[in-house]
Design a protein around this motif. Structure first.
Motif, short mmCIF file in Angstrom:
data_model
loop_
_atom_site.label_atom_id
_atom_site.label_comp_id
_atom_site.label_asym_id
_atom_site.label_seq_id
_atom_site.Cartn_x
_atom_site.Cartn_y
_atom_site.Cartn_z
N THR A 100 0.59 -0.98 0.22
CA THR A 100 0.05 0.11 0.00
C THR A 100 0.92 1.20 -0.02
OG1 THR A 100 -1.74 -1.09 1.29
CG2 THR A 100 -1.71 1.12 1.32
N TYR A 101 2.01 1.40 0.73
CA TYR A 101 2.61 2.39 1.13
C TYR A 101 3.97 2.56 0.51
CZ TYR A 101 -1.09 3.44 4.15
OH TYR A 101 -2.59 3.79 4.84
N GLY A 102 4.43 1.25 -0.10
CA GLY A 102 5.74 1.26 -0.63
C GLY A 102 6.01 2.25 -1.66
N SER A 103 4.95 2.27 -2.66
CA SER A 103 5.37 3.10 -3.75
C SER A 103 5.54 4.74 -3.26
CB SER A 103 4.32 3.18 -4.98
OG SER A 103 4.24 1.70 -5.36
N PRO A 104 4.45 5.28 -2.51
CA PRO A 104 4.79 6.46 -2.10
C PRO A 104 6.23 7.04 -1.34
CG PRO A 104 2.50 5.96 -1.55
CD PRO A 104 3.25 4.66 -2.12
N GLU A 109 11.51 9.31 -1.62
CA GLU A 109 13.00 9.28 -1.77
C GLU A 109 13.68 9.51 -3.03
OE1 GLU A 109 13.94 5.37 1.50
OE2 GLU A 109 13.65 5.13 -0.68
N VAL A 110 13.04 9.16 -3.94
CA VAL A 110 13.88 9.56 -5.34
C VAL A 110 13.83 10.90 -5.49
CG1 VAL A 110 13.31 9.20 -7.95
CG2 VAL A 110 13.21 7.12 -6.27
N GLY A 111 12.58 11.50 -5.08
CA GLY A 111 12.45 12.79 -5.41
C GLY A 111 13.57 13.69 -4.45
N LEU A 114 17.23 13.24 -6.22
CA LEU A 114 17.30 13.83 -7.21
C LEU A 114 17.13 15.51 -7.25
CD1 LEU A 114 14.83 11.83 -9.99
CD2 LEU A 114 17.57 11.68 -9.56
N LEU A 115 16.70 15.85 -6.01
CA LEU A 115 16.46 17.33 -5.87
C LEU A 115 17.80 18.10 -6.23
CD1 LEU A 115 14.43 19.75 -5.44
CD2 LEU A 115 14.93 19.12 -2.77
N PRO A 116 18.98 17.58 -5.34
CA PRO A 116 20.17 18.39 -5.61
C PRO A 116 20.57 18.68 -7.02
CG PRO A 116 20.38 17.00 -3.82
CD PRO A 116 19.12 16.40 -4.41
N HIS A 196 20.37 9.14 1.39
CA HIS A 196 20.58 10.50 0.72
C HIS A 196 19.32 11.33 0.87
CE1 HIS A 196 24.36 10.53 -1.18
NE2 HIS A 196 24.29 9.13 -1.55
N SER A 197 18.16 10.84 1.47
CA SER A 197 16.76 11.68 1.56
C SER A 197 16.56 11.88 3.04
CB SER A 197 15.66 10.80 0.98
OG SER A 197 15.48 9.45 1.67
#
Length: 347
Positions: A100-104, A109-111, A114-116, A196-197
């Protein structure tokens, strides 16, 4: 002899454009140069701040939903395979939670990872390079504005916006992680995305990306080229420190005598393992292959048990602050180099 200033010039500007009132009006609106920087980059600033607010709201909503699920199914600290007695018969609930919550969680995390790079690409690299490429810096520097003051304004406000946005996002995700991180979600603090997140790490890398983009733009004077260099530099920095991370703190060693299961908590980051002999010598490579003669082989090599070198979960925040400190130190050096390059260029 006394010189009388023209009423329209106020002794400083030209007729019809009084320098004193222009300067006062500029400072009243974020201080002249700072206001100009805000106007030039308000779209990127607005997108970044809006994304940060949306991310914080999303983390708050998810935390409430996840906490409710965990409490109702009594799976706090449980994983799919757990030796904790109270976690018996919770495998289906843990699996449902992850489905249920793995994808969000992964998306956030990925966002943050990638933010830097995105900040370096769309804010840091064009910040100075676009001005130099178009020649608009000459117009500003002819308005009684020193080059160092101009560079300070061009970098100071973006740094403040980046610091505000990334700190808010990082704090919100770290707060969410307190409920859903590690065992129950299967997303562990020591994973590349997880580390990293969380905490100060994404904030430090974002400021580094801004500094790299600023310096590369100042030296290369080409926007697209500066963007490519900035992206490569940020990726290399993240990859290099990921390899060095395990050495930033001394590891702890757990020993397990022969015929005793070698088991560490799921949230421990195992960085090395092997066998040890009765004399205490370490055998990092397995001296024996699983076979019918396995036990005899172990006796032949005088193996007394297994050892595991690991970083426990208590090392997470010290490692995060040490790595962030290193990144911020590099950021400070790059910032100093940028100001020295500007001074040399206009000295």
């Amino acid at each position: 002899m006394t010189t009388t200033a023209h009423p329209g010039t106020n002794g400083r500007g030209t007729a019809g454009d009084p320098g004193g009132s222009r300067e006062a009006g500029g400072r009243a609106r974020l201080g002249g140069l700072v206001w100009l920087v805000w106007r030039q980059h308000r779209l990127v600033f607005g997108v970044l701040l809006a994304a940060a607010v949306a991310g914080v709201v999303w983390c708050v909503v998810l935390r409430g939903q996840m906490a409710g699920f965990i409490d109702s199914h009594h799976i706090a600290g449980c994983s799919q395979i757990s030796l904790v007695p109270r976690c018996a018969h919770t495998q289906e609930a843990v699996t449902e939670f992850r489905d249920t919550y793995g994808s969000p969680l992964r998306l956030i995390e990925v966002g943050l990872v990638l933010l830097p790079a995105l900040i370096g690409l769309f804010l840091g690299a064009p910040l100075i390079a676009r001005e130099l490429e178009a020649g608009t810096d000459k117009l500003v520097l002819t308005q009684s504005v020193g080059p160092l003051r101009w560079l300070a304004a061009k970098t100071g406000l973006p740094a403040l916006v980046v610091l505000t946005a990334t700190t808010g996002l990082s704090l919100a995700f770290s707060w969410l992680w307190q409920v859903a991180g590690d065992e129950v979600s299967g997303f562990y603090w020591y994973s590349t995305l997880g580390f990293h997140s969380l905490g100060p790490v994404p904030v430090a890398y974002s400021l580094l990306a801004l500094a790299v983009g600023t310096l590369s733009g100042l030296l290369l004077r080409r926007t697209v080229l500066s963007m490519g260099v900035t992206l490569a530099a940020v990726v290399v920095a993240q990859a290099a420190l990921s390899q060095l991370r395990r050495y930033l703190l001394p590891v702890e060693t757990a020993e397990f005598p022969q015929n005793r299961p070698a088991q560490l908590p799921d949230d421990s980051w195992v960085v090395g393992q092997g066998n040890y002999t009765r004399s205490g010598a370490r055998l990092s490579d397995a001296p024996c292959d699983p076979s019918p003669g396995y036990e005899a082989c172990l006796r032949q090599h005088d193996v007394a048990g297994q050892y595991m070198e690991h970083h426990p979960v208590s090392h997470h925040w010290p490692l995060a602050w040490i790595e962030a400190g290193i990144v911020l130190a590099v950021t400070a050096v790059l910032t100093v180099l940028a100001f020295r390059a500007m001074r040399r260029r206009h000295g």
